[in-house]
Design a protein around this motif. Structure first.
Motif, PDB file in Angstrom:
ATOM      1  N   ALA A 126       0.816  -1.210   0.000  1.00  0.00           N
ATOM      2  CA  ALA A 126       0.000   0.000   0.000  1.00  0.00           C
ATOM      3  C   ALA A 126       0.855   1.267   0.000  1.00  0.00           C
ATOM      4  N   GLY A 127       1.965   1.263   0.725  1.00  0.00           N
ATOM      5  CA  GLY A 127       2.844   2.424   0.747  1.00  0.00           C
ATOM      6  C   GLY A 127       3.456   2.695  -0.611  1.00  0.00           C
ATOM      7  N   ARG A 135       1.070   9.260  -6.450  1.00  0.00           N
ATOM      8  CA  ARG A 135       1.428  10.670  -6.297  1.00  0.00           C
ATOM      9  C   ARG A 135       2.487  11.085  -7.313  1.00  0.00           C
ATOM     10  N   THR A 136       3.408  10.173  -7.629  1.00  0.00           N
ATOM     11  CA  THR A 136       4.417  10.476  -8.649  1.00  0.00           C
ATOM     12  C   THR A 136       3.763  10.681 -10.007  1.00  0.00           C
ATOM     13  N   PHE A 137       2.858   9.786 -10.363  1.00  0.00           N
ATOM     14  CA  PHE A 137       2.151   9.939 -11.635  1.00  0.00           C
ATOM     15  C   PHE A 137       1.420  11.278 -11.691  1.00  0.00           C
ATOM     16  N   ALA A 138       0.685  11.604 -10.624  1.00  0.00           N
ATOM     17  CA  ALA A 138      -0.081  12.848 -10.612  1.00  0.00           C
ATOM     18  C   ALA A 138       0.843  14.057 -10.736  1.00  0.00           C
ATOM     19  N   VAL A 190      -5.141   1.969 -11.878  1.00  0.00           N
ATOM     20  CA  VAL A 190      -4.479   1.350 -10.728  1.00  0.00           C
ATOM     21  C   VAL A 190      -5.242   0.109 -10.309  1.00  0.00           C
ATOM     22  N   SER A 191      -4.489  -0.959 -10.015  1.00  0.00           N
ATOM     23  CA  SER A 191      -5.054  -2.154  -9.403  1.00  0.00           C
ATOM     24  C   SER A 191      -4.803  -2.031  -7.904  1.00  0.00           C
ATOM     25  N   PRO A 192      -5.830  -1.689  -7.111  1.00  0.00           N
ATOM     26  CA  PRO A 192      -5.603  -1.335  -5.703  1.00  0.00           C
ATOM     27  C   PRO A 192      -5.087  -2.514  -4.883  1.00  0.00           C
TER      28      PRO A 192
END
Length: 364
Positions: free
Chosen positions: A110-111, A118-121, A130-132
């Motif tokens: 999860a981390g 956040r990097t992508f954004a 994203v596959s959660p």
């Protein structure tokens, strides 16, 4: 095609518009794949692009719009062929509209998922698939609130601010068990993935659904493995075989050898007549462990997988499995990001049973 001379100014959108006899806005619509442009006009614009050798300046466009022609894709495991086959479907859809894919793995952490999203954004991507790792979608909601479209892949969550798509794992697992029960199997082992992963929980629920619908008395054993890998599948079956007295301790070459010559009559009751595996990789490992111990598939033990990855049909005993519409899942996930106007959609696709030579009636 007209090739620009060395040192000549590169063709611009205005040049394409002038040659095609259309507005700059119309050229932009064609470049962005919008459907509002008629076929005849689109063909004129594309012919002008070809003649002038026009190349879109992605960096300039990104500076103007705040978005690069890139989509971020974050999956649980890059070594799992299911995600790679789905990514191929995403890639075909993205390239159709001139986008490229940045692919990353969270390793089911999860981390790591939070850092990746956040990097992508921060890089100004067009959107994120994203596959959660679990049901906590806090970071996905966070970047969606910043205006980055998000699609949840292989996830049943249906939030109001992001789209989602998955295949029905629960229905697929029920199909697998009902297939085995229909062949006459009453002693079944389910080799499942880690309990903390949503897919494991859904597929276990499907196993119980299939048994309940059958109305038969079924002896079900469930073993939770540490990961969805062939190594875990092989180790899980080895533990079963050693416990049944059918395999000796591992040799120095890492191979489990038969403890004694085998016959159908000599196989103990505690050895299940069928094994259902939570994915094809686990089934490949199970197949290896059974073969090493001299146990035949399907004469002694039937075997079923899940996913129908490409190798499933190529094994020495082609694998009966539950086929996910993997390529379609990937294509639709990417399409959800690119279709304008972007709207929230939630889709569930149905898997199918693919029967091959690894299943038959129970021994004896």
């Amino acid at each position: 095609m007209a090739i620009a001379e060395r040192g000549a100014r590169p063709a611009r959108v205005k040049d394409v518009a002038r040659l095609a006899g259309v507005s700059v806005g119309t050229v932009s619509n064609v470049l962005n794949g919008r459907r509002s442009v008629g076929e005849e006009v689109r063909e004129r614009v594309e012919a002008a692009i070809e003649e002038l050798g026009f190349v879109r300046n992605a960096t300039g466009r990104a500076l103007r719009t705040g978005s690069f022609p890139m989509v971020g894709v974050s999956v649980l495991d890059l070594t799992n062929p299911f995600f790679m086959e789905a990514a191929a479907g995403m890639d075909r859809r993205l390239r159709q509209d001139g986008f490229v894919m940045a692919l990353s793995s969270t390793h089911s952490d999860a981390g790591e998922e939070a850092r990746t999203l956040r990097t992508f954004a921060g890089q100004g991507v067009r959107g994120v698939v994203v596959s959660p790792t679990d049901t906590d979608l806090a970071v996905a909601h966070e970047i969606a609130a910043r205006g980055v479209p998000v699609v949840l892949f292989d996830s049943p969550a249906a939030p109001d601010d992001m789209s989602s798509i998955l295949a029905d794992d629960r229905a697929g697992a029920a199909m697998a068990v009902e297939h085995l029960i229909g062949l006459g199997h009453r002693r079944i082992l389910f080799l499942n993935g880690p309990e903390h992963q949503r897919q494991s929980r859904s597929r276990l629920a499907g196993v119980h659904d299939g048994i309940a619908r059958s109305g038969e008395e079924i002896s079900l054993s469930v073993e939770e493995l540490g990961s969805f890998t062939a190594m875990e599948g092989r180790a899980g079956v080895r533990r079963l075989l050693v416990g049944c007295g059918l395999a000796a301790p591992m040799g120095t070459d890492g191979i489990s050898v038969p403890a004694r010559p085998l016959t159908v009559e000599g196989l103990p009751e505690e050895l299940p007549t069928a094994i259902f595996c939570a994915n094809d990789l686990i089934a490949f490992g199970a197949m290896t462990a059974l073969r090493d111990a001299g146990i035949r598939i399907p004469e002694d033990v039937s075997l079923v997988g899940f996913d129908d990855i490409e190798m499933a049909a190529q094994m020495s005993v082609p694998l009966t499995t539950i086929a996910q519409p993997t390529d379609e899942l990937g294509w639709v996930a990417a399409d959800m990001l690119l279709t304008e106007p972007v709207t929230v959609r939630h889709e569930t696709l149905m898997p199918t049973l693919v029967r091959r030579r690894s299943t038959a009636a129970p021994r004896g």
